[in-house]
Write a protein that holds these residues in place. Structure first.
Motif, PDB file in Angstrom:
ATOM      1  N   THR A  41       0.861  -1.186   0.000  1.00  0.00           N
ATOM      2  CA  THR A  41       0.000   0.000   0.000  1.00  0.00           C
ATOM      3  C   THR A  41       0.894   1.232   0.000  1.00  0.00           C
ATOM      4  O   THR A  41       1.403   1.652   1.040  1.00  0.00           O
ATOM      5  N   SER A  42       1.075   1.796  -1.169  1.00  0.00           N
ATOM      6  CA  SER A  42       2.041   2.881  -1.331  1.00  0.00           C
ATOM      7  C   SER A  42       1.667   4.149  -0.558  1.00  0.00           C
ATOM      8  O   SER A  42       2.545   4.934  -0.190  1.00  0.00           O
ATOM      9  N   ASP A  43       0.383   4.351  -0.275  1.00  0.00           N
ATOM     10  CA  ASP A  43      -0.014   5.576   0.414  1.00  0.00           C
ATOM     11  C   ASP A  43      -0.292   5.373   1.910  1.00  0.00           C
ATOM     12  O   ASP A  43      -0.903   6.218   2.543  1.00  0.00           O
ATOM     13  N   VAL A  44       0.182   4.275   2.454  1.00  0.00           N
ATOM     14  CA  VAL A  44      -0.107   3.977   3.865  1.00  0.00           C
ATOM     15  C   VAL A  44       0.382   5.080   4.807  1.00  0.00           C
ATOM     16  O   VAL A  44      -0.229   5.341   5.834  1.00  0.00           O
ATOM     17  N   PHE A  45       1.451   5.776   4.440  1.00  0.00           N
ATOM     18  CA  PHE A  45       1.979   6.821   5.312  1.00  0.00           C
ATOM     19  C   PHE A  45       1.585   8.233   4.866  1.00  0.00           C
ATOM     20  O   PHE A  45       2.102   9.213   5.391  1.00  0.00           O
ATOM     21  N   ASP A  46       0.661   8.339   3.941  1.00  0.00           N
ATOM     22  CA  ASP A  46       0.211   9.661   3.500  1.00  0.00           C
ATOM     23  C   ASP A  46      -0.492  10.427   4.617  1.00  0.00           C
ATOM     24  O   ASP A  46      -0.388  11.646   4.700  1.00  0.00           O
ATOM     25  N   ASN A  47      -1.205   9.724   5.457  1.00  0.00           N
ATOM     26  CA  ASN A  47      -1.953  10.374   6.543  1.00  0.00           C
ATOM     27  C   ASN A  47      -1.543   9.897   7.930  1.00  0.00           C
ATOM     28  O   ASN A  47      -2.252  10.138   8.893  1.00  0.00           O
ATOM     29  N   SER A  49       2.170   9.164  10.361  1.00  0.00           N
ATOM     30  CA  SER A  49       3.633   9.174  10.432  1.00  0.00           C
ATOM     31  C   SER A  49       4.179   7.848  10.946  1.00  0.00           C
ATOM     32  O   SER A  49       5.352   7.547  10.775  1.00  0.00           O
ATOM     33  N   LYS A  78       7.775   5.384   7.711  1.00  0.00           N
ATOM     34  CA  LYS A  78       8.168   5.402   6.301  1.00  0.00           C
ATOM     35  C   LYS A  78       9.681   5.541   6.167  1.00  0.00           C
ATOM     36  O   LYS A  78      10.296   6.432   6.749  1.00  0.00           O
TER      37      LYS A  78
END
Length: 105
Positions: A41-47, A49, A78
């Protein structure tokens, strides 16, 4: 589930408790699937930290209520190495040798 579990059933005859053996094998399967989902899941750390993962099994007891047996606790950030928080939080890891029958199980 059967396809993932079948190869892990070797050694069940050496276990002191076949139901517990299968439960711990299922824990391993679910842990691997969860790690794969997080890694893919490439966006797991978008929201977020940090992601903390607590894993274990529920032990149903006849007396005294059920019990959660923690087996893993870690923190992921990340681009950083995973930090194992288990022993700092819970102390020494449980000895599962009698349930699993061998170190290989």
């Amino acid at each position: 589930i059967i396809e993932l579990l079948t190869p892990r059933l070797g050694g069940i005859d050496d276990s002191s408790d076949s139901i517990a053996f299968v439960s711990y094998q299922m824990y391993g399967i679910i842990r691997e699937l969860l790690y794969d989902i997080i890694d893919q899941t490439s966006d797991v750390f978008d929201n977020a930290s940090e992601v903390s993962i607590l894993g274990g099994v529920m032990i149903n007891r006849r007396l005294g209520g059920d019990f959660f047996q923690p087996l893993s606790f870690e923190s992921r950030k990340k681009g950083e190495k995973t930090v194992d928080l288990f022993e700092e939080t819970f102390g020494e890891r449980p000895n599962l040798l009698t349930i699993l029958g061998s170190e290989d199980a």
